[in-house]
Design a protein around this motif. Structure first.
Motif, short mmCIF file in Angstrom:
data_model
loop_
_atom_site.label_atom_id
_atom_site.label_comp_id
_atom_site.label_asym_id
_atom_site.label_seq_id
_atom_site.Cartn_x
_atom_site.Cartn_y
_atom_site.Cartn_z
N ARG A 1 0.74 -1.24 -0.13
CA ARG A 1 0.02 0.12 0.19
C ARG A 1 0.67 1.35 -0.07
N MET A 2 2.21 1.12 0.50
CA MET A 2 2.94 2.47 0.42
C MET A 2 3.46 2.37 -1.10
N ARG A 3 3.31 1.64 -2.11
CA ARG A 3 3.93 2.16 -3.26
C ARG A 3 3.80 3.46 -3.76
N LEU A 4 2.53 4.08 -3.48
CA LEU A 4 2.27 5.31 -3.97
C LEU A 4 3.25 6.48 -3.57
N ASN A 5 3.77 6.06 -1.96
CA ASN A 5 4.62 6.78 -1.43
C ASN A 5 6.00 6.69 -2.31
N ARG A 6 6.46 5.36 -2.61
CA ARG A 6 7.62 5.42 -3.48
C ARG A 6 7.65 6.04 -4.52
N GLU A 7 6.36 6.10 -5.35
CA GLU A 7 6.18 6.54 -6.55
C GLU A 7 6.43 8.18 -6.58
N LEU A 8 5.68 8.61 -5.40
CA LEU A 8 6.04 10.24 -5.13
C LEU A 8 7.78 10.33 -4.88
N CYS A 9 8.42 9.57 -4.07
CA CYS A 9 9.72 9.56 -4.05
C CYS A 9 10.59 9.67 -5.08
N LEU A 10 10.32 8.90 -6.16
CA LEU A 10 10.88 8.76 -7.41
C LEU A 10 10.52 9.96 -8.34
N SER A 11 9.30 10.47 -8.10
CA SER A 11 9.06 11.58 -9.03
C SER A 11 9.54 12.91 -8.45
N GLU A 12 9.57 13.04 -7.05
CA GLU A 12 10.42 14.23 -6.71
C GLU A 12 12.02 14.51 -7.02
N LEU A 13 12.55 12.99 -6.90
CA LEU A 13 13.82 13.14 -7.26
C LEU A 13 14.22 13.21 -8.53
N LYS A 14 13.37 12.65 -9.63
CA LYS A 14 13.45 13.08 -11.03
C LYS A 14 13.52 14.44 -11.46
N ALA A 15 12.29 15.27 -10.70
CA ALA A 15 12.02 16.59 -11.08
C ALA A 15 13.28 17.27 -10.39
N ALA A 16 13.80 16.84 -9.25
CA ALA A 16 14.91 17.65 -8.58
C ALA A 16 16.24 17.52 -9.53
N LEU A 17 16.40 16.45 -10.18
CA LEU A 17 17.44 16.29 -11.01
C LEU A 17 17.57 17.12 -12.13
N ARG A 18 16.25 17.64 -12.54
CA ARG A 18 16.33 18.59 -13.77
C ARG A 18 17.02 19.84 -13.42
N PRO A 19 17.33 20.58 -14.33
CA PRO A 19 17.84 21.99 -14.00
C PRO A 19 16.86 22.83 -13.50
N GLY A 20 17.02 23.66 -12.36
CA GLY A 20 16.04 24.26 -11.64
C GLY A 20 16.67 25.36 -10.54
N PRO A 21 15.83 25.54 -9.47
CA PRO A 21 16.26 26.61 -8.52
C PRO A 21 17.43 26.36 -7.72
N TRP A 22 17.73 24.99 -7.56
CA TRP A 22 18.82 24.39 -6.64
C TRP A 22 20.07 24.83 -7.27
N ARG A 23 20.81 25.87 -6.60
CA ARG A 23 22.26 26.20 -7.05
C ARG A 23 22.83 26.22 -5.81
N ALA A 24 24.14 25.66 -5.62
CA ALA A 24 25.09 25.46 -4.75
C ALA A 24 26.39 25.64 -4.92
N GLN A 25 27.23 26.44 -4.07
CA GLN A 25 28.41 26.73 -4.27
C GLN A 25 29.54 25.61 -4.07
N GLY A 26 30.48 25.82 -4.59
CA GLY A 26 31.72 24.66 -4.38
C GLY A 26 31.53 23.68 -5.50
N GLY A 27 32.18 22.49 -5.54
CA GLY A 27 32.38 21.73 -6.68
C GLY A 27 33.33 22.27 -7.71
N GLY A 28 33.60 21.42 -8.72
CA GLY A 28 34.63 21.53 -9.81
C GLY A 28 34.07 22.68 -10.75
#
Length: 321
Positions: free
Chosen positions: A73-100
């Protein structure tokens, strides 16, 4: 509104219910049977998304009652987790300093693998699905870590990743819950945090193209302080998230995401107001017509307060109750 919620819940159950053809007796190979000290008769195979998982026959039993806990019954929850992660990986408002590159678009900063943490992996359903369904679509290397304090759950998560889904598995030691060296995969060096480095060398796919999953047997509250910060952390404990919020908020990097799944609905939905006051310092009333929304707001408020204690802020992105 209550009838509409019941209708939506019934629809979700119908959409994500598993057919009899998707479940069969677990015919595990001899090597897997030797690796996992659980009777084969106690397991069955389920299919969810791109993953095949060996789980306990009494899938929705209370966590901790047996290894292989899996709630369909928690599959819907896991689908939401996958969807939010995929959305966050797209170019968007998250910008962080550091890295190469001095910064980056999407989740976290460029210059190191994207670190993903399933803190209460159990049978490994979410972590395996992230490795199978998210990692191939991501242009950056992913470090997917599945942790559980139960050694049998870690064994089962490793079995599901390696034997049923073709993932490479790296078994890691942790200072807080060391595992037997004999359980580690051949060639997988068990390491601990030292000098700010990751718990293990950078994870990448091997020449055959197989993706990798790290499995750690440890208390998530300690592991989050031992490892390098995770850009995406998912908490789905049995009960309240309250005791985990400080650690995860303290270690969350700028622009990181924390995904919370709270199953202590008896407190958040005001069935036990005293428990809500003790765990969340909140006064909830069942007579409130918006008691579901109130529960979500209390959970968000608890995370905001925990983040503020460490000089950080948070912004809710989406919720479901």
């Amino acid at each position: 509104a209550h009838n509409a919620a019941n209708t939506l819940y019934a629809l979700a159950r119908a959409v994500f219910s598993m057919s009899d053809a998707a479940r069969e007796d677990c015919a595990r190979p001899a090597a897997a049977a030797a690796h996992l000290a659980i009777a084969p008769a106690g397991l069955c195979i389920v299919c969810e998304g791109a993953a095949r998982l060996a789980v306990a026959h009494d899938m929705a039993a209370q966590p901790g009652s047996s290894a292989g806990f899996y709630n369909p019954r928690m599959r819907l929850n896991r689908e939401l987790c996958l969807s939010e992660l995929k959305a966050a990986l797209r170019p968007g408002p998250w910008r962080a300093q550091g890295g190469g590159g001095g910064g980056g678009e999407g989740l976290g900063a460029e210059g190191h693998p994207l670190r993903i943490f399933d803190a209460f992996a159990s049978s490994g359903a979410l972590a395996v699905r992230i490795a199978l369904e998210v990692a191939p679509q991501c242009s950056r290397p992913l470090e997917v870590t599945a942790a559980d304090i139960d050694a049998q759950c870690c064994d089962l998560a490793a079995l599901n990743a390696r034997s049923l889904n073709g993932l490479r598995v790296r078994r890691l030691h942790a200072l807080v819950a060391p595992c037997d060296a004999a359980d580690a995969d051949a060639g997988a060096a068990a390491t601990t945090e030292a000098g700010g480095a990751s718990l293990a060398p950078r994870l990448a796919s091997d020449p055959s193209g197989a993706l990798e999953l790290r499995v750690v047997c440890a208390d998530a509250r300690a592991l989050v302080h031992l490892a390098s910060p995770f850009e995406y952390a998912h908490l789905d404990p049995f009960g309240s998230c309250a005791q985990h919020l400080d650690g995860f908020a303290a270690r969350a990097p700028h622009g990181g995401l924390i995904s919370l799944t709270a199953t202590d609905t008896s407190a958040l939905y005001a069935h036990y107001p005293r428990v809500a006051r003790r765990a969340y310092a909140a006064t909830l009333e069942r007579s409130d017509a918006n008691w579901r929304e109130a529960g979500v707001r209390v959970l968000c408020g608890a995370l905001a307060v925990a983040a503020a204690r460490h000089g950080k802020g948070m912004q809710p992105l989406h919720s479901c109750a």
